[in-house]
Motif scaffolding. Structure first.
Motif, PDB file in Angstrom:
ATOM      1  N   LEU A 266      46.421  26.566  49.811  1.00 14.83           N
ATOM      2  CA  LEU A 266      45.397  27.539  50.151  1.00 14.83           C
ATOM      3  C   LEU A 266      44.220  27.458  49.198  1.00 14.83           C
ATOM      4  N   LYS A 267      43.034  27.635  49.750  1.00 15.94           N
ATOM      5  CA  LYS A 267      41.824  27.861  48.970  1.00 15.94           C
ATOM      6  C   LYS A 267      41.474  29.344  49.082  1.00 15.94           C
ATOM      7  N   PRO A 268      40.723  29.885  48.131  1.00 16.79           N
ATOM      8  CA  PRO A 268      40.360  31.303  48.222  1.00 16.79           C
ATOM      9  C   PRO A 268      39.717  31.680  49.548  1.00 16.79           C
ATOM     10  N   GLU A 269      38.935  30.769  50.128  1.00 15.39           N
ATOM     11  CA  GLU A 269      38.261  31.060  51.398  1.00 15.39           C
ATOM     12  C   GLU A 269      39.231  31.208  52.564  1.00 15.39           C
ATOM     13  N   ASP A 270      40.465  30.732  52.394  1.00 18.84           N
ATOM     14  CA  ASP A 270      41.465  30.824  53.460  1.00 18.84           C
ATOM     15  C   ASP A 270      42.080  32.214  53.579  1.00 18.84           C
ATOM     16  N   VAL A 271      41.938  33.017  52.546  1.00 17.07           N
ATOM     17  CA  VAL A 271      42.558  34.346  52.531  1.00 17.07           C
ATOM     18  C   VAL A 271      41.691  35.316  53.315  1.00 17.07           C
ATOM     19  N   THR A 272      42.270  35.923  54.352  1.00 18.29           N
ATOM     20  CA  THR A 272      41.499  36.844  55.199  1.00 18.29           C
ATOM     21  C   THR A 272      41.964  38.289  55.096  1.00 18.29           C
ATOM     22  N   GLN A 273      43.091  38.533  54.413  1.00 18.74           N
ATOM     23  CA  GLN A 273      43.571  39.902  54.228  1.00 18.74           C
ATOM     24  C   GLN A 273      44.094  40.073  52.808  1.00 18.74           C
ATOM     25  N   ILE A 274      43.647  41.126  52.152  1.00 20.62           N
ATOM     26  CA  ILE A 274      44.138  41.469  50.820  1.00 20.62           C
ATOM     27  C   ILE A 274      44.535  42.937  50.813  1.00 20.62           C
ATOM     28  N   ILE A 275      45.751  43.206  50.385  1.00 13.50           N
ATOM     29  CA  ILE A 275      46.158  44.578  50.091  1.00 13.50           C
ATOM     30  C   ILE A 275      45.799  44.847  48.632  1.00 13.50           C
ATOM     31  N   VAL A 276      44.930  45.806  48.399  1.00  7.70           N
ATOM     32  CA  VAL A 276      44.515  46.177  47.043  1.00  7.70           C
ATOM     33  C   VAL A 276      45.361  47.382  46.634  1.00  7.70           C
ATOM     34  N   THR A 277      46.297  47.181  45.722  1.00  6.97           N
ATOM     35  CA  THR A 277      47.161  48.306  45.362  1.00  6.97           C
ATOM     36  C   THR A 277      46.377  49.400  44.639  1.00  6.97           C
ATOM     37  N   HIS A 278      45.409  48.996  43.831  1.00  7.89           N
ATOM     38  CA  HIS A 278      44.467  49.927  43.204  1.00  7.89           C
ATOM     39  C   HIS A 278      43.347  49.108  42.595  1.00  7.89           C
ATOM     40  N   LEU A 279      42.304  49.781  42.116  1.00  5.69           N
ATOM     41  CA  LEU A 279      41.081  49.086  41.714  1.00  5.69           C
ATOM     42  C   LEU A 279      40.971  48.826  40.212  1.00  5.69           C
ATOM     43  N   HIS A 280      42.050  48.941  39.474  1.00  2.00           N
ATOM     44  CA  HIS A 280      41.993  48.576  38.060  1.00  2.00           C
ATOM     45  C   HIS A 280      41.641  47.098  37.908  1.00  2.00           C
ATOM     46  N   TYR A 281      41.047  46.762  36.782  1.00  6.88           N
ATOM     47  CA  TYR A 281      40.470  45.427  36.589  1.00  6.88           C
ATOM     48  C   TYR A 281      41.461  44.297  36.815  1.00  6.88           C
ATOM     49  N   ASP A 282      42.730  44.505  36.429  1.00  6.08           N
ATOM     50  CA  ASP A 282      43.697  43.414  36.506  1.00  6.08           C
ATOM     51  C   ASP A 282      44.311  43.259  37.894  1.00  6.08           C
ATOM     52  N   HIS A 283      43.937  44.128  38.806  1.00  5.66           N
ATOM     53  CA  HIS A 283      44.433  44.045  40.185  1.00  5.66           C
ATOM     54  C   HIS A 283      43.304  43.783  41.186  1.00  5.66           C
ATOM     55  N   ALA A 284      42.101  44.157  40.834  1.00  9.71           N
ATOM     56  CA  ALA A 284      40.957  43.961  41.745  1.00  9.71           C
ATOM     57  C   ALA A 284      39.830  43.169  41.116  1.00  9.71           C
ATOM     58  N   GLY A 285      40.085  42.557  39.961  1.00 14.61           N
ATOM     59  CA  GLY A 285      39.028  41.831  39.265  1.00 14.61           C
ATOM     60  C   GLY A 285      38.680  40.488  39.864  1.00 14.61           C
ATOM     61  N   GLY A 286      39.436  40.061  40.875  1.00 14.91           N
ATOM     62  CA  GLY A 286      39.137  38.798  41.525  1.00 14.91           C
ATOM     63  C   GLY A 286      38.714  38.953  42.974  1.00 14.91           C
ATOM     64  N   LEU A 287      38.345  40.146  43.376  1.00 16.56           N
ATOM     65  CA  LEU A 287      37.953  40.357  44.777  1.00 16.56           C
ATOM     66  C   LEU A 287      36.844  39.409  45.203  1.00 16.56           C
TER      67      LEU A 287
ATOM     68  N   THR B 100      38.268  57.812  29.216  1.00 17.79           N
ATOM     69  CA  THR B 100      39.681  57.438  29.244  1.00 17.79           C
ATOM     70  C   THR B 100      40.123  57.034  30.640  1.00 17.79           C
ATOM     71  N   LEU B 101      39.682  57.753  31.656  1.00 21.28           N
ATOM     72  CA  LEU B 101      40.065  57.438  33.028  1.00 21.28           C
ATOM     73  C   LEU B 101      39.297  56.226  33.554  1.00 21.28           C
ATOM     74  N   ARG B 102      38.088  56.031  33.058  1.00 22.74           N
ATOM     75  CA  ARG B 102      37.250  54.920  33.509  1.00 22.74           C
ATOM     76  C   ARG B 102      37.667  53.593  32.886  1.00 22.74           C
ATOM     77  N   MET B 103      38.351  53.643  31.740  1.00 27.23           N
ATOM     78  CA  MET B 103      38.648  52.440  30.961  1.00 27.23           C
ATOM     79  C   MET B 103      39.304  51.311  31.762  1.00 27.23           C
ATOM     80  N   PRO B 104      40.287  51.558  32.644  1.00 28.58           N
ATOM     81  CA  PRO B 104      40.925  50.428  33.338  1.00 28.58           C
ATOM     82  C   PRO B 104      40.090  49.863  34.489  1.00 28.58           C
ATOM     83  N   PHE B 105      38.959  50.473  34.795  1.00 25.02           N
ATOM     84  CA  PHE B 105      38.100  50.012  35.882  1.00 25.02           C
ATOM     85  C   PHE B 105      36.918  49.222  35.309  1.00 25.02           C
ATOM     86  N   THR B 106      36.366  48.346  36.129  1.00 24.44           N
ATOM     87  CA  THR B 106      35.116  47.653  35.824  1.00 24.44           C
ATOM     88  C   THR B 106      34.164  47.888  36.986  1.00 24.44           C
TER      89      THR B 106
END
Length: 271
Positions: free
Chosen positions: A84-105, A132-138
């Protein structure tokens, strides 16, 4: 065991790790708080025939440099063993928007995102006034999700919902307001990708909360939800536990482990 038509293949994909941590970083009120406690960083791939769904995206080298948390493997390149190449992915389940889970959107430009409406509201709402709450987000990651929304590529869920046959999401909250886990039907039974509803086996098995939390009761209640959704506690897959690589077989490459057959031995504490 005979494969039942419609069951999913499930893979963990490790792209980073962090060893300079202690148990105080992983558990609230831990007696052995200064003992070392390493963390792995994963995303997950679901496959059934030609259907491919990515769960979370990791983060890229730019984010790694900004946070001084190096990655071992670019999330897009991590999919190469699947052909697979990144362009092949057409569906992503985002569990939450913290940087380490959504930093490659941004690495997956053709993907439609499945998110909890509560997570978008949380990441763009007044709670982000608190450092404090904003820290895990970018901000750039959240903006990428908003841009995807305005291009018609976000599907919002409110609580529990079916993404595909044999694949559901369930809002847990706790660690982040709209954190969702993913329940997948496999030939070993119902497997639950906890993501950060349980960073480690010890979080869920011993009901010990993780320190980054917006609602402690939701986090504690979420441990029971994970147990209820999984066919067996050994089929709860924590979001960051290095033990995953001991309990499940390696597949295709050193950074990939196959989860859908269940653990090779039951994790300590699974009962």
């Amino acid at each position: 065991m005979t494969l039942v038509p419609g069951d999913w293949d499930v893979f963990s994909i490790k792209y980073a790790d962090r060893n300079a941590r202690t148990r105080a970083d992983s558990f609230i009120f831990d007696d052995n708080h200064d003992a070392p406690h390493a963390m792995d960083y994963f995303m997950w791939l679901l496959r059934r025939g030609d259907e491919i769904i990515l769960v979370d995206t990791g983060y890229d080298h730019e984010e790694a440099k900004a946070r001084n948390r190096p990655i071992r493997l670019d999330p897009g390149k991590a999919l190469a063993p699947f052909g697979l190449k990144p362009e092949d992915v057409t569906q992503i389940i985002v569990t939450h928007l913290h940087y380490d889970h959504a930093g490659g959107l941004h690495l997956f430009p053709n993907a439609t995102l499945h998110m909890q409406a509560a997570e978008m509201a949380y990441a763009t709402g007044p709670c982000m006034c608190h450092d404090t709450l904003r820290m895990p987000f970018t901000a750039a990651h959240v903006c990428e999700a908003v841009k995807r929304l305005y291009s018609g590529k976000v599907i919002f869920h409110d609580g529990s919902a079916e993404v595909s046959e044999g694949l559901t999401v369930h809002c847990i909250g706790g660690h982040s307001r709209g954190l969702q886990c993913v329940r997948v039907r496999t030939h070993a039974g119902w497997l639950v990708l906890a993501s950060d509803a349980a960073h480690f086996y010890e979080n869920v098995y011993s009901e010990k909360p993780f320190p980054i939390v917006v609602d402690l009761q939701d986090m504690l209640d979420g441990f029971a939800t994970l147990r209820r959704l999984a066919s067996h506690p050994g089929l709860i897959i924590p979001g960051h536990d290095p033990l995953i690589r001991q309990y499940f077989p390696q597949e295709m490459a050193p950074h990939i482990h196959r989860l859908d057959g269940g653990p090779m031995t039951q994790p300590d504490g699974a009962d």
